[in-house]
Scaffold this active site. Structure first.
Site, PDB file in Angstrom:
ATOM      1  N   GLU A 155       0.821  -1.219   0.000  1.00 60.04           N
ATOM      2  CA  GLU A 155       0.000   0.000   0.000  1.00 60.04           C
ATOM      3  C   GLU A 155       0.850   1.262   0.000  1.00 60.04           C
ATOM      4  O   GLU A 155       0.580   2.204   0.752  1.00 60.04           O
ATOM      5  CB  GLU A 155      -0.950  -0.007   1.200  1.00 60.04           C
ATOM      6  CG  GLU A 155      -1.915  -1.158   1.171  1.00 60.04           C
ATOM      7  CD  GLU A 155      -2.984  -1.090   2.256  1.00 60.04           C
ATOM      8  OE1 GLU A 155      -2.941  -0.173   3.094  1.00 60.04           O
ATOM      9  OE2 GLU A 155      -3.882  -1.949   2.232  1.00 60.04           O
ATOM     10  N   GLU A 206      -4.036  -9.079   0.648  1.00 61.28           N
ATOM     11  CA  GLU A 206      -4.460  -8.814   2.029  1.00 61.28           C
ATOM     12  C   GLU A 206      -5.978  -8.838   2.049  1.00 61.28           C
ATOM     13  O   GLU A 206      -6.605  -8.142   1.247  1.00 61.28           O
ATOM     14  CB  GLU A 206      -3.917  -7.447   2.461  1.00 61.28           C
ATOM     15  CG  GLU A 206      -3.766  -7.311   3.952  1.00 61.28           C
ATOM     16  CD  GLU A 206      -3.082  -5.996   4.327  1.00 61.28           C
ATOM     17  OE1 GLU A 206      -1.916  -5.785   3.908  1.00 61.28           O
ATOM     18  OE2 GLU A 206      -3.707  -5.203   5.033  1.00 61.28           O
TER      19      GLU A 206
HETATM   20  C1  GAL Z   1      -3.985  -2.509   5.496  1.00 57.05           C
HETATM   21  C2  GAL Z   1      -2.499  -2.427   5.796  1.00 57.05           C
HETATM   22  C3  GAL Z   1      -2.130  -3.228   7.027  1.00 57.05           C
HETATM   23  C4  GAL Z   1      -3.094  -2.914   8.117  1.00 57.05           C
HETATM   24  C5  GAL Z   1      -4.487  -3.254   7.671  1.00 57.05           C
HETATM   25  C6  GAL Z   1      -5.546  -3.074   8.711  1.00 57.05           C
HETATM   26  O1  GAL Z   1      -4.422  -1.467   4.724  1.00 57.05           O
HETATM   27  O2  GAL Z   1      -1.765  -2.912   4.715  1.00 57.05           O
HETATM   28  O3  GAL Z   1      -0.830  -2.904   7.413  1.00 57.05           O
HETATM   29  O4  GAL Z   1      -2.980  -1.576   8.438  1.00 57.05           O
HETATM   30  O5  GAL Z   1      -4.801  -2.412   6.588  1.00 57.05           O
HETATM   31  O6  GAL Z   1      -6.814  -3.315   8.171  1.00 57.05           O
END
Ligand code: GAL
Length: 809
Positions: free
Chosen positions: A426, A502
Site C-alpha cells: 500500500e 491482504e
Molecule cells: C492494510 C495495511 C495493514 C493494516 C491493515 C488493517 O491497509 O496494509 O498494514 O494496516 O490495513 O486493516
C-alpha cells in the site's frame, strides 16, 4: 566390502568431513553475555568503557516489551490516509504504547579463537531495531538503516589479537512505524570465521530449472574467493544419504556453475515438505578450505493467465495469513519455539501460506516454513519514497532500497518456501508517474537478483493503479481488500489473475459477543472490544465470507492472505483513539495465540483432512433469559440441527442466499435460557455424524492447565506455552471468568511471560500475575540450560490451584 568395513569407513569419512568442516569454518552465535543500557553513551564505543552497571542480557532481546505501557509513548496525532481519514486525531496505542523509542546500546567482549593470517571474520546481524551502528574496538565497522534487514560486515581488519570489544548503538525514532516495531538486537547475531579462500557469504544459489518424474536438474551457482580451487558438491536426501555428487567443471572467474541430476526427485510441497541438502566443499589441492551446507527443495511454481498458480503442476489457491513480526508477550525477540507454535496452530487450521507483513522475515521463520510446509510471500517495504509516517522508510528509500532488496533476496533465495516476493505494501507511491517508475525499478532489481520468482505489491489504490499502469507492470497484481474491484481489476490488468494479497481485516475479541448481531463497519462499544460473531470489519475491509465467494467462484483469483493470523502489538483499529487499546483486533487468533471463533470458520474451509464443528457464542448469559441470542456454527459439514435443553431449534443447511448463509449455519432467533446448547451435524446423506455442546457454567471453582509441550530442550531458550483456564465444580469451562491469577515456576525453568489476549489490558507481560480474559490466558515457561523437571503452579483467590510438570531435556 563387508558391512562392518563399510560402516567403519563411512563413519571415518563422516568424521573427517565434520572435522574439516569445523576446522575450516566456524559459526558462533553471539547470544550470551551482552551488556545493555538504554540511553546515549557515545563513550561506550571505547574498549575501556565501564559497563559493569549495565544490565546483562541475552540476545535476541527486545528492550521495550517489559513495559510499562504508557499512553504518551509515540502518541501520533495524525489522519491515517490509508484508513480514509481526513481529520487528524490522537492515536494512542498505534505502536503498542511500549517504551521502544530512543537510543540503546549493547556491548560484548568477543572471545574468539586465535585468528590466523589466512582467515577472515564476518559479523552478521539478522536484524536490529533500528539503525544499527556497529563499533569494534572503538572503530565504526558497519551500519545499516532498515531495522528489518540482514547484513554482514567483514571485521577482520578491525580485530586485535585479544580483548576485542563490540559495541552496537541502536536508535528508534518516534513516528517511525504503524505498528510495534520492537527495539534492540531482536534477532540473532553471528560470527563466521573462515579461510580467506572460501565460499562467499550468501554465495550459493540453487535452482531447479527442470523437473521430471525421473529426474530433476539442480543448478548451483557458487561464488567464492581464491584462485586454483576445486569445488565438489554432494547432494543429500532428507535422511542425509548422498544421492548425487559433482565436481565443478565450469568455473568462470570466481563463480562455478554446476548442473546436477537428482533421480526420482521427491518434490517439496506444504503437504510433503521434503528437503534436500547441498554440501559444497572447496578444495585447494586435497585440502578442504571450506564446507557449506545449504538446504533446498525441488518444486515448480507457475503463474498462468486464466488458471492461476500451480505448485508441481497442480493448481491451488493460497490459504494464507499475513503476520507481523512480534510474538505477542515475547515482543519481537525471535524465538524458534514461539514461531513453531504459531505455525503449528496455523497448520491445524489448514493454512498453507504466510506473508511477512510488511518487511523481511526472520531466517528462523523461513527455515520452519521450509520444514513444516508453508509457502511464503516475503515482503520488503511498507513505504517507498512517499511517507506514511513522518520518520518511516521514505527517509532511506533513495539511498537504501536497492541494497535492502539485494540482501533480502541473497540471504533467502534458497528457501523452497518462498514462492513470491513483494516490493511493497500500500505504498502511497501508487499515485503518480514517479511511483510507476519505482515499481518497475524495484521489480527489476528482484528479477536481477532472482529470475525464478515473481514480484507483487499489495495495492489498495486499485483505481489509480489501473489508470497509471502501476498494476499492469507487476508480475502479480495483489489487491488489498476492495472485493468489489476484483472483476474490474482482472479485466483491466493483463496478467490474467489476481491475488488477494491482504483480505478480510475482520475484527473480534476472543470470547466477547455483542447484541444485536448485525453486520457493520467500524463498530465500537464502551468496553473497547469487538464482537466474536465475526460480523464487524473496517470501512475499507470486509467479512471473511466475501473473500470466500471470490476464492470459490473465480478461477483467476489465486488465493488470499488474511489480515492477520495472530493479533499483534499496535494498530488497535477500530479503537485507534481509545486508550487503553494497544494491540490489534484483526487476528484469527488473539495475542496469546488462543484461537478466536473465526479460527474455526477458516478451518472449516481450509483443513481438508479433519472435520470442523464449532459452536458459538458461549452459553453464560446471566440477565439475557428470554432475549434473542443468535447461535452460529462454523463447520465443514453442510447441515446441522441445534438443540437447546433437548428441544430442537431446527435444521440449517448452507445455501447461496448470502455469503454468510453460504459459509455459516446461523440460528438468528434463539431465545436464551441457561442449560445445554447442542449441535448435531449431518453428512451429505443426512446421517448424524458429529456433535458439540456447550453447558452454562457455574461459579469458577478450579484452575486447569494444559501445556503445548511437556518436554522441552534444556538449552536456555526453548519454551512451553501453558493455557490456563478455570472450570466450575462440575468441570464446565467458565467463559467469562476474569480472576486474577498468580504463577510460580520452579525447577529447571523460569517464568518468561504471560498474556490473556485482551487488547485493552495494561498488565505487564513479564510479571507473574494476570487476570483471565474470557476465562483464559497463556503462561510462557522457559527452559534453563540445566536438564530437570520444571513445575508451574497457578493459583488464584477462591480457586483450587493447579500444577503442571514439564521436563527440560
Ligand atoms: C492494510 C495495511 C495493514 C493494516 C491493515 C488493517 O491497509 O496494509 O498494514 O494496516 O490495513 O486493516
Amino acid at each position: 566390502m563387508s558391512l562392518f568395513r563399510k560402516i567403519f569407513f563411512t563413519v571415518l569419512a563422516l568424521n573427517l568431513f565434520y572435522f574439516n568442516a569445523v576446522a575450516q569454518r566456524t559459526e558462533v552465535l553471539l547470544d550470551e553475555g551482552w551488556k545493555f543500557s538504554k540511553g546515549s553513551f557515545p563513550a561506550a564505543i571505547e574498549p575501556g568503557f565501564n559497563d559493569t552497571r549495565w544490565e546483562t542480557v541475552t540476545v535476541p532481546h527486545d528492550w521495550a516489551i517489559s513495559g510499562p505501557f504508557d499512553k504518551e509513548i509515540d502518541k501520533q496525532v495524525t489522519a491515517i490516509m490509508q484508513n480514509n481519514e481526513t481529520k487528524a486525531t490522537e492515536k494512542t496505542g498505534r505502536t503498542g504504547a511500549l517504551p521502544y523509542i530512543g537510543e540503546g546500546w549493547y556491548r560484548k567482549n568477543l572471545n574468539l579463537p586465535v585468528i590466523q593470517s589466512n582467515q577472515k571474520v564476518l559479523l552478521q546481524l539478522d536484524g536490529a531495531m533500528s539503525e544499527p551502528r556497529v563499533y569494534l574496538n572503538g572503530k565504526l565497522v558497519g551500519q545499516w538503516n532498515y531495522g528489518y534487514n540482514y547484513f554482514y560486515i567483514d571485521i577482520t581488519n578491525a580485530l586485535r589479537a585479544k580483548d576485542n570489544v563490540l559495541a552496537i548503538q541502536l536508535q528508534n525514532k518516534p513516528k517511525s512505524s504503524r505498528w510495534y516495531p520492537g527495539a534492540g538486537l531482536y534477532r540473532n547475531v553471528h560470527i563466521i570465521i573462515k579461510d580467506n579462500k572460501s565460499i562467499d557469504q550468501w554465495g550459493i544459489t540453487i535452482t531447479t530449472p527442470l523437473i521430471k518424474k525421473e529426474f530433476a536438474k539442480v543448478n548451483l551457482k557458487t561464488r567464492f574467493t581464491g584462485k586454483g580451487l576445486k569445488l565438489v558438491t554432494r547432494i543429500l536426501d532428507s535422511l542425509g544419504h548422498q544421492v548425487a555428487v559433482d565436481t565443478a567443471k565450469s568455473i568462470f572467474g570466481s563463480e562455478a556453475d554446476q548442473n546436477i541430476a537428482v533421480q526420482n526427485p521427491h518434490l517439496w510441497s506444504p503437504e510433503n515438505p521434503y528437503l534436500y541438502a547441498a554440501v559444497s566443499t572447496l578444495y585447494e589441492g586435497n585440502i578442504p578450505k571450506d564446507v557449506v551446507r545449504t538446504r533446498f527443495g525441488i518444486r515448480e511454481i507457475k503463474y498462468t493467465a486464466g488458471t492461476g498458480f500451480s505448485l508441481n503442476g497442480q493448481v491451488r489457491k493460497f490459504k494464507g495469513v499475513c503476520l507481523h513480526h512480534d510474538l505477542g508477550p515475547l515482543g519481537t525477540a525471535i524465538n524458534t519455539a514461539a514461531l513453531k507454535r504459531q505455525l503449528t496452530i496455523l497448520k491445524e487450521m489448514g493454512c498453507d501460506a504466510i506473508r511477512s507483513a510488511h518487511n523481511m522475515p526472520s531466517p528462523e521463520q523461513l527455515e520452519l516454513c521450509d520444514e513444516m510446509g508453508f509457502m511464503f510471500l516475503a515482503e520488503s517495504f511498507d513505504e517507498w519514497a512517499k511517507a506514511k509516517v513522518e520518520n518511516g522508510y521514505h527517509l532511506y528509500f533513495d539511498t537504501d532500497a536497492e541494497k535492502d532488496v539485494v540482501n533480502l533476496v541473497q540471504a533467502n533465495k534458497n528457501h523452497p518456501c518462498i514462492v513470491m516476493w513483494s516490493s511493497g505494501n500500500e505504498v502511497p507511491d501508487q499515485f503518480g508517474a514517479e511511483g510507476v517508475k519505482r515499481a518497475k525499478w524495484l521489480q527489476e532489481i528482484f528479477h536481477r537478483e532472482d529470475p525464478t520468482r515473481p514480484v507483487t505489491v499489495g495495492m489498495d489504490q486499485v483505481k489509480a493503479t489501473m489508470q497509471s499502469g502501476f498494476g499492469a507492470l507487476l508480475d502479480i497484481p495483489g489487491l488489498n481488500y476492495r472485493v468489489h474491484l476484483y472483476e474490474e481489476a482482472n479485466k483491466a490488468f493483463p496478467q490474467g489473475f489476481i491475488l488477494g494479497s491482504e483480505t478480510a481485516s475482520t475484527v473480534s475479541s476472543r470470547g466477547i459477543y455483542k447484541f444485536p448481531v448485525e453486520k457493520g463497519a467500524d463498530k465500537q462499544y464502551p468496553d473497547f472490544q469487538s464482537s466474536s460473531y465475526d460480523m464487524e470489519y473496517c470501512s475499507w475491509s470486509n467479512l471473511p465470507d466475501d473473500d470466500f465467494v471470490l476464492q470459490d467462484d473465480k478461477p483467476w483469483v489465486i488465493g488470499e492472505f488474511v489480515w492477520t493470523g495472530f493479533d499483534y502489538l499496535g494498530e488497535p483499529t477500530p479503537y485507534d483513539t481509545s486508550w487503553p487499546s494497544r494491540s490489534s483486533y484483526f487476528g484469527i487468533s488473539d495475542l496469546a495465540g488462543l484461537p478466536k471463533d473465526r479460527y474455526y470458520l477458516y478451518r472449516s474451509r481450509w483443513n481438508k483432512t479433519k472435520p470442523t464443528l464449532h459452536l458459538l457464542p458461549h452459553w453464560n448469559w446471566e440477565g439475557r433469559t428470554g432475549q434473542t441470542t443468535p447461535v452460529f456454527v462454523y463447520t465443514s459439514y453442510d447441515s446441522a440441527e441445534l438443540f437447546l435443553n433437548g428441544k430442537s431449534l431446527g435444521i440449517r443447511k448452507k445455501d447461496k442466499s448470502s455469503p454468510q448463509n453460504r459459509y455459516r449455519l446461523m440460528w438468528m432467533d434463539v431465545k436464551y435460557e441457561p442449560g445445554t446448547l447442542k449441535v448435531v451435524a449431518f453428512d451429505s446423506q443426512g446421517k448424524p455424524v458429529a456433535e458439540e455442546q456447550i453447558i452454562t457454567a457455574g461459579k469458577p471453582a478450579k484452575i486447569v492447565l494444559s501445556a503445548d509441550r511437556k518436554e522441552i530442550m534444556a538449552d536456555g531458550k526453548d519454551l512451553s506455552f501453558v493455557t490456563v483456564s478455570v472450570v466450575d465444580k462440575d468441570g464446565n469451562p467458565c467463559p467469562t471468568a476474569t480472576d486474577q491469577l498468580n504463577f510460580e515456576v520452579s525447577g529447571s525453568g523460569k517464568f518468561r511471560a504471560v498474556c490473556n489476549g485482551d487488547a485493552t489490558s495494561l498488565e505487564s507481560f513479564v510479571k507473574p500475575t494476570m487476570k483471565l480474559f474470557s476465562g483464559k490466558l497463556v503462561v510462557v515457561v522457559q527452559a534453563d540450560k540445566k536438564a530437570g523437571e520444571i513445575k508451574l503452579k497457578v493459583s488464584g483467590k477462591g480457586l483450587k490451584s493447579a500444577q503442571v510438570e514439564m521436563l527440560a531435556k
